[in-house]
Design an enzyme around this catalytic site. Sequence first.
Site, PDB file in Angstrom:
ATOM      1  N   SER A  90       0.799  -1.230   0.000  1.00  8.73           N
ATOM      2  CA  SER A  90       0.000   0.000   0.000  1.00  8.73           C
ATOM      3  C   SER A  90       0.832   1.280   0.000  1.00  8.73           C
ATOM      4  CB  SER A  90      -0.930   0.005   1.216  1.00  8.73           C
ATOM      5  OG  SER A  90      -0.180  -0.180   2.400  1.00  8.73           O
ATOM      6  N   THR A 192      -2.172   3.417   4.486  1.00  7.62           N
ATOM      7  CA  THR A 192      -1.217   4.493   4.200  1.00  7.62           C
ATOM      8  C   THR A 192      -0.306   4.640   5.394  1.00  7.62           C
ATOM      9  OG1 THR A 192      -2.743   5.757   2.838  1.00  7.62           O
ATOM     10  CG2 THR A 192      -1.128   7.037   4.052  1.00  7.62           C
ATOM     11  N   THR A 210       1.586   6.954   0.214  1.00 10.80           N
ATOM     12  CA  THR A 210       0.691   5.832  -0.103  1.00 10.80           C
ATOM     13  C   THR A 210       0.691   5.539  -1.603  1.00 10.80           C
ATOM     14  OG1 THR A 210      -1.583   5.046   0.218  1.00 10.80           O
ATOM     15  CG2 THR A 210      -1.348   7.299  -0.523  1.00 10.80           C
ATOM     16  N   ARG A 220      -6.825   9.042 -10.185  1.00 18.28           N
ATOM     17  CA  ARG A 220      -7.463   9.262  -8.876  1.00 18.28           C
ATOM     18  C   ARG A 220      -6.414   9.661  -7.824  1.00 18.28           C
ATOM     19  NH1 ARG A 220      -6.903   7.117  -3.406  1.00 18.28           N
ATOM     20  NH2 ARG A 220      -8.897   7.365  -2.378  1.00 18.28           N
ATOM     21  N   THR A 243      -5.734   7.837   7.610  1.00 19.38           N
ATOM     22  CA  THR A 243      -5.649   6.683   6.732  1.00 19.38           C
ATOM     23  C   THR A 243      -7.077   6.208   6.469  1.00 19.38           C
ATOM     24  OG1 THR A 243      -4.691   4.474   6.428  1.00 19.38           O
ATOM     25  CG2 THR A 243      -5.357   5.063   8.657  1.00 19.38           C
ATOM     26  N   GLY A 244      -7.233   5.449   5.411  1.00 19.32           N
ATOM     27  CA  GLY A 244      -8.568   4.975   5.074  1.00 19.32           C
ATOM     28  C   GLY A 244      -9.053   5.591   3.780  1.00 19.32           C
TER      29      GLY A 244
HETATM   30  N1  ASP Z   1      -5.971   7.331   2.311  1.00 22.47           N
HETATM   31  C1  ASP Z   1      -5.431   6.642   1.179  1.00 22.47           C
HETATM   32  C2  ASP Z   1      -6.186   7.003  -0.037  1.00 22.47           C
HETATM   33  O1  ASP Z   1      -7.385   7.154   0.016  1.00 22.47           O
HETATM   34  C3  ASP Z   1      -5.401   5.203   1.302  1.00 22.47           C
HETATM   35  C4  ASP Z   1      -5.412   4.622   2.667  1.00 22.47           C
HETATM   36  O2  ASP Z   1      -5.039   5.195   3.638  1.00 22.47           O
HETATM   37  O3  ASP Z   1      -5.807   3.491   2.839  1.00 22.47           O
HETATM   38  O4  ASP Z   1      -5.576   7.048  -1.082  1.00 22.47           O
END
Ligand code: ASP
Length: 331
Positions: A90, A192, A210, A220, A243-244
């Site tokens: 990731s 991330t 990330t 994107r 994160t997320g």
């Molecule tokens: N926040 C990151 C994104 O949306 C990915 C992640 O943290 O899982 O690209």
Amino acid sequence: MVTRRNFLHQTALGSVAAAMGGTALTACTEAATESPEAIEAPVRPLAISTWDFGAKANEAAWKILNSGGNALDAVEQGVMVIEADEKNTSVGIGGAPDRDGRVTLDACIMAPDGSCGSVCALEHIVHPISVARRVMEKTPHVILVGEGALEFALAQGFKKENLLTEESKAAWEKWKKTSKYEPKINVEMHDTIGMLTIDNKGDIAGACTTSGLAYKMRGRVGDSPIIGAGLYVDNEVGGAAATGLGEAVIRAVGSFLVVELMRQGRSPQEACEEAVARVIKKYKDFKDIQVGFIAVNKLGQIGAYSIQEGFNYAVFAGGNNQVKDAMSFIK
Ligand code: ASP
């Protein structure tokens, strides 16, 4: 030992007092009476990172912090460990590609003086965080994207490399059989590294890097390279990282929100909880996604909170590197 009086002398008076919540507000009032009474000494140095893999990043950061290095170098060197880890799917090399098979990386960095740099959808460079730092230090800009970011990186001497490993290629080819885009909770679709460091002087820096959502649409960009969304640092107050699902974090300008809440007196934990509440309010399908925040204030107090269970983070302080489970809105 930090006394109420010299603590206030060491910090920007009004805003920091507000940021530290009730205790510091009391300290602020009492400082006027020149009380010599001690308050809790700030915890420093300190490194906090999202997810259990953040422990490895903390180790690298700690080496710098513990030998008197600064927060900015520590945060960059810390997250670089994860960017270089091919097994991490990731972040950096080995990160999951977009749906066309291209690994496009997002990263940003913030220094204690408020300067910041960011790259979005950068291809072929193992360390986007270092390119983001160069954007901050060598250009009059904050964000470079795509081809422009790559051209800049190459001009700065970064090496062009293939970031799609055998493993990440095989996983992408498997995904292509169904081509189903499904943000999943807390699994390999996204994760991330967001990291915050405090050095011996009490200065705070942050970094976020990330490969973004696995198999995302070409072009994107998520929250991670967006200052205020994936990361925010205010050296008077503290820092936060997210994160997320980036789309949900951006709607709430999550990391900036956490820092502003701390400025208004919330503890890092309260601020993370309120920010998650805000994300939930703005994202009706919140039960299907994950968003998590980490935060630290100027005293080295920390907070972490997520929508779903399963979010963890690593904290290195007082010589101990520990992985902890965050509390969550949905139990
Ligand atoms: N926040 C990151 C994104 O949306 C990915 C992640 O943290 O899982 O690209």
